[in-house]
Motif scaffolding. Sequence first.
Motif, PDB file in Angstrom:
ATOM      1  N   SER A 162       0.922  -0.796  -0.025  1.00  0.00           N
ATOM      2  CA  SER A 162      -0.048   0.245   0.354  1.00  0.00           C
ATOM      3  C   SER A 162       1.136   1.059  -0.079  1.00  0.00           C
ATOM      4  N   ALA A 163       0.569   2.552  -0.452  1.00  0.00           N
ATOM      5  CA  ALA A 163       1.302   3.860  -0.540  1.00  0.00           C
ATOM      6  C   ALA A 163       1.972   3.973   0.896  1.00  0.00           C
ATOM      7  N   ALA A 164       0.687   3.809   2.242  1.00  0.00           N
ATOM      8  CA  ALA A 164       1.242   4.072   2.932  1.00  0.00           C
ATOM      9  C   ALA A 164       3.064   3.427   3.994  1.00  0.00           C
ATOM     10  N   TYR A 165       2.218   2.140   3.091  1.00  0.00           N
ATOM     11  CA  TYR A 165       3.576   0.821   4.412  1.00  0.00           C
ATOM     12  C   TYR A 165       4.691   1.547   3.713  1.00  0.00           C
ATOM     13  N   GLY A 166       5.267   1.113   4.851  1.00  0.00           N
ATOM     14  CA  GLY A 166       6.873   1.455   4.723  1.00  0.00           C
ATOM     15  C   GLY A 166       8.220   1.069   6.320  1.00  0.00           C
ATOM     16  N   ARG A 167       9.019   1.515   6.532  1.00  0.00           N
ATOM     17  CA  ARG A 167      10.059   1.309   7.376  1.00  0.00           C
ATOM     18  C   ARG A 167       8.508   1.679   8.746  1.00  0.00           C
ATOM     19  N   LEU A 168       7.899   2.443   8.845  1.00  0.00           N
ATOM     20  CA  LEU A 168       7.636   2.525   9.964  1.00  0.00           C
ATOM     21  C   LEU A 168       6.686   1.911  10.278  1.00  0.00           C
ATOM     22  N   ALA A 169       5.913   1.035   8.766  1.00  0.00           N
ATOM     23  CA  ALA A 169       5.001   0.069   9.818  1.00  0.00           C
ATOM     24  C   ALA A 169       5.806  -1.392  10.015  1.00  0.00           C
ATOM     25  N   VAL A 170       6.920  -1.395   9.631  1.00  0.00           N
ATOM     26  CA  VAL A 170       7.453  -2.647   9.971  1.00  0.00           C
ATOM     27  C   VAL A 170       8.094  -2.299  11.596  1.00  0.00           C
ATOM     28  N   LEU A 171       9.073  -1.296  11.261  1.00  0.00           N
ATOM     29  CA  LEU A 171       9.252  -1.712  12.976  1.00  0.00           C
ATOM     30  C   LEU A 171       8.251  -1.233  14.298  1.00  0.00           C
ATOM     31  N   ALA A 172       6.729  -0.326  13.667  1.00  0.00           N
ATOM     32  CA  ALA A 172       5.754  -1.021  14.660  1.00  0.00           C
ATOM     33  C   ALA A 172       4.830  -2.258  14.967  1.00  0.00           C
ATOM     34  N   GLN A 173       5.154  -3.120  13.810  1.00  0.00           N
ATOM     35  CA  GLN A 173       4.462  -4.440  13.477  1.00  0.00           C
ATOM     36  C   GLN A 173       5.763  -5.758  13.664  1.00  0.00           C
ATOM     37  N   TRP A 174       6.680  -5.788  14.077  1.00  0.00           N
ATOM     38  CA  TRP A 174       7.554  -7.023  14.065  1.00  0.00           C
ATOM     39  C   TRP A 174       7.467  -7.912  15.742  1.00  0.00           C
ATOM     40  N   ALA A 221      16.095   0.045   6.945  1.00  0.00           N
ATOM     41  CA  ALA A 221      17.140   1.563   6.217  1.00  0.00           C
ATOM     42  C   ALA A 221      16.785   1.496   5.261  1.00  0.00           C
ATOM     43  N   SER A 222      18.130   0.497   4.751  1.00  0.00           N
ATOM     44  CA  SER A 222      18.515   0.077   3.167  1.00  0.00           C
ATOM     45  C   SER A 222      17.282   0.100   2.436  1.00  0.00           C
ATOM     46  N   ALA A 223      16.566  -1.189   2.784  1.00  0.00           N
ATOM     47  CA  ALA A 223      15.356  -1.003   1.788  1.00  0.00           C
ATOM     48  C   ALA A 223      14.519  -0.055   1.485  1.00  0.00           C
ATOM     49  N   PHE A 224      14.140   0.820   2.462  1.00  0.00           N
ATOM     50  CA  PHE A 224      13.399   1.676   1.694  1.00  0.00           C
ATOM     51  C   PHE A 224      13.482   3.191   1.673  1.00  0.00           C
ATOM     52  N   GLY A 225      14.328   2.791   2.062  1.00  0.00           N
ATOM     53  CA  GLY A 225      15.152   4.216   1.616  1.00  0.00           C
ATOM     54  C   GLY A 225      15.760   4.784   0.153  1.00  0.00           C
ATOM     55  N   GLN A 226      15.192   3.341  -0.684  1.00  0.00           N
ATOM     56  CA  GLN A 226      15.005   3.258  -2.260  1.00  0.00           C
ATOM     57  C   GLN A 226      14.396   2.171  -2.691  1.00  0.00           C
ATOM     58  N   ARG A 227      13.010   2.957  -2.013  1.00  0.00           N
ATOM     59  CA  ARG A 227      12.400   2.028  -2.063  1.00  0.00           C
ATOM     60  C   ARG A 227      11.806   2.161  -3.559  1.00  0.00           C
ATOM     61  N   GLU A 257       8.161  -2.263  -0.283  1.00  0.00           N
ATOM     62  CA  GLU A 257       7.193  -2.317  -0.089  1.00  0.00           C
ATOM     63  C   GLU A 257       5.813  -3.814  -0.303  1.00  0.00           C
ATOM     64  N   THR A 258       6.369  -4.436  -1.100  1.00  0.00           N
ATOM     65  CA  THR A 258       6.074  -5.217  -1.602  1.00  0.00           C
ATOM     66  C   THR A 258       5.972  -6.692  -0.061  1.00  0.00           C
ATOM     67  N   LEU A 259       7.176  -7.141   0.314  1.00  0.00           N
ATOM     68  CA  LEU A 259       7.871  -7.279   0.814  1.00  0.00           C
ATOM     69  C   LEU A 259       6.643  -7.520   2.386  1.00  0.00           C
ATOM     70  N   THR A 260       6.009  -8.513   3.124  1.00  0.00           N
ATOM     71  CA  THR A 260       5.299  -8.440   4.376  1.00  0.00           C
ATOM     72  C   THR A 260       6.698  -8.627   5.706  1.00  0.00           C
ATOM     73  N   VAL A 261       6.262  -7.957   6.756  1.00  0.00           N
ATOM     74  CA  VAL A 261       6.764  -7.918   7.634  1.00  0.00           C
ATOM     75  C   VAL A 261       7.397  -8.804   8.318  1.00  0.00           C
TER      76      VAL A 261
END
Length: 282
Positions: A162-174, A221-227, A257-261
């Motif tokens: 989704s457009a909103a999915y990013g590093r913050l979502a992964v850090l919050a949900q893992w 940080a690396s993955a979403f730094g160049q999303r 953004e396509t990888l799941t937590v």
Amino acid sequence: MKPLPPLRKVIAQHGLSASKALGQNFLLDGQLLARIARVPGDLNGERVYEVGPGPGGLTRALLEAGAKVVAVERDRRCYPPLHELAAVSDGRLRLIEGDAMNVDEAAEAGVGAHIVANLPYNVGTALLVRWLSGEAWPPWWKSLTLMFQQEVAQRIVASPDSAAYGRLAVLAQWRSLPRLAMKVHRSAFVPPPKVMSAVVHIQPKPAPSGVSPATMARVTASAFGQRRKMLRRSLQSVPGALSALERLGIDAERRAETLTVEEYVALARMLDGSNSNQDTES
């Protein structure tokens, strides 16, 4: 607590106004503040850590809910009304005058405290990342109930692809469970911000085994730094990441953004396992 004058009257008496430089927007609706104070559950007798109380609107609601509050405020203009509130709180409010970024929170609030705050916009995300990124888990806090700009709140609870999915979502949900508790219209604030707001509630859950927060932070940080780039490009700076993707059967031509937590957890676990094996062999 003793009866208190209306918050608008307190603000007028002390000549207060929200500071744009400090990311302030005052929330004055008593019923709405009481609803926010109920989000973590029954706070009677519980310890609460509050950041940026301003003139004390949410602080009042927390005290009225029976909480013992440690509040951190850097705006000296707000100290007089907060000290007045402390004077009638039966010893249940302690004010720390200073910058929340420099506070030893666990020492001041105590392990097992709830964090409840209408976070200043300019430091909200930085504080959240700090609270989510500690090596020790479960963390010192019992739950987080935090007001953000609605856009930031949606990024915290976003789903993959989704457009909103990013590093913050992964850090919050893992290793925690975030949910959108309530939305707050911009008109509820003084002055009204340009954007809508929302309250997010986060509870820690058991951390996946074999994964270090440092590795998770580095990978995301690396993955979403160049999303916009494929993983084979964005993760090439992380030693072992590309071979780990291959072993996990994750297509390196996918984007972050396509990888799941769960896939990020598996990737970080494999990297930590590889590092452990290298240390053993050396």
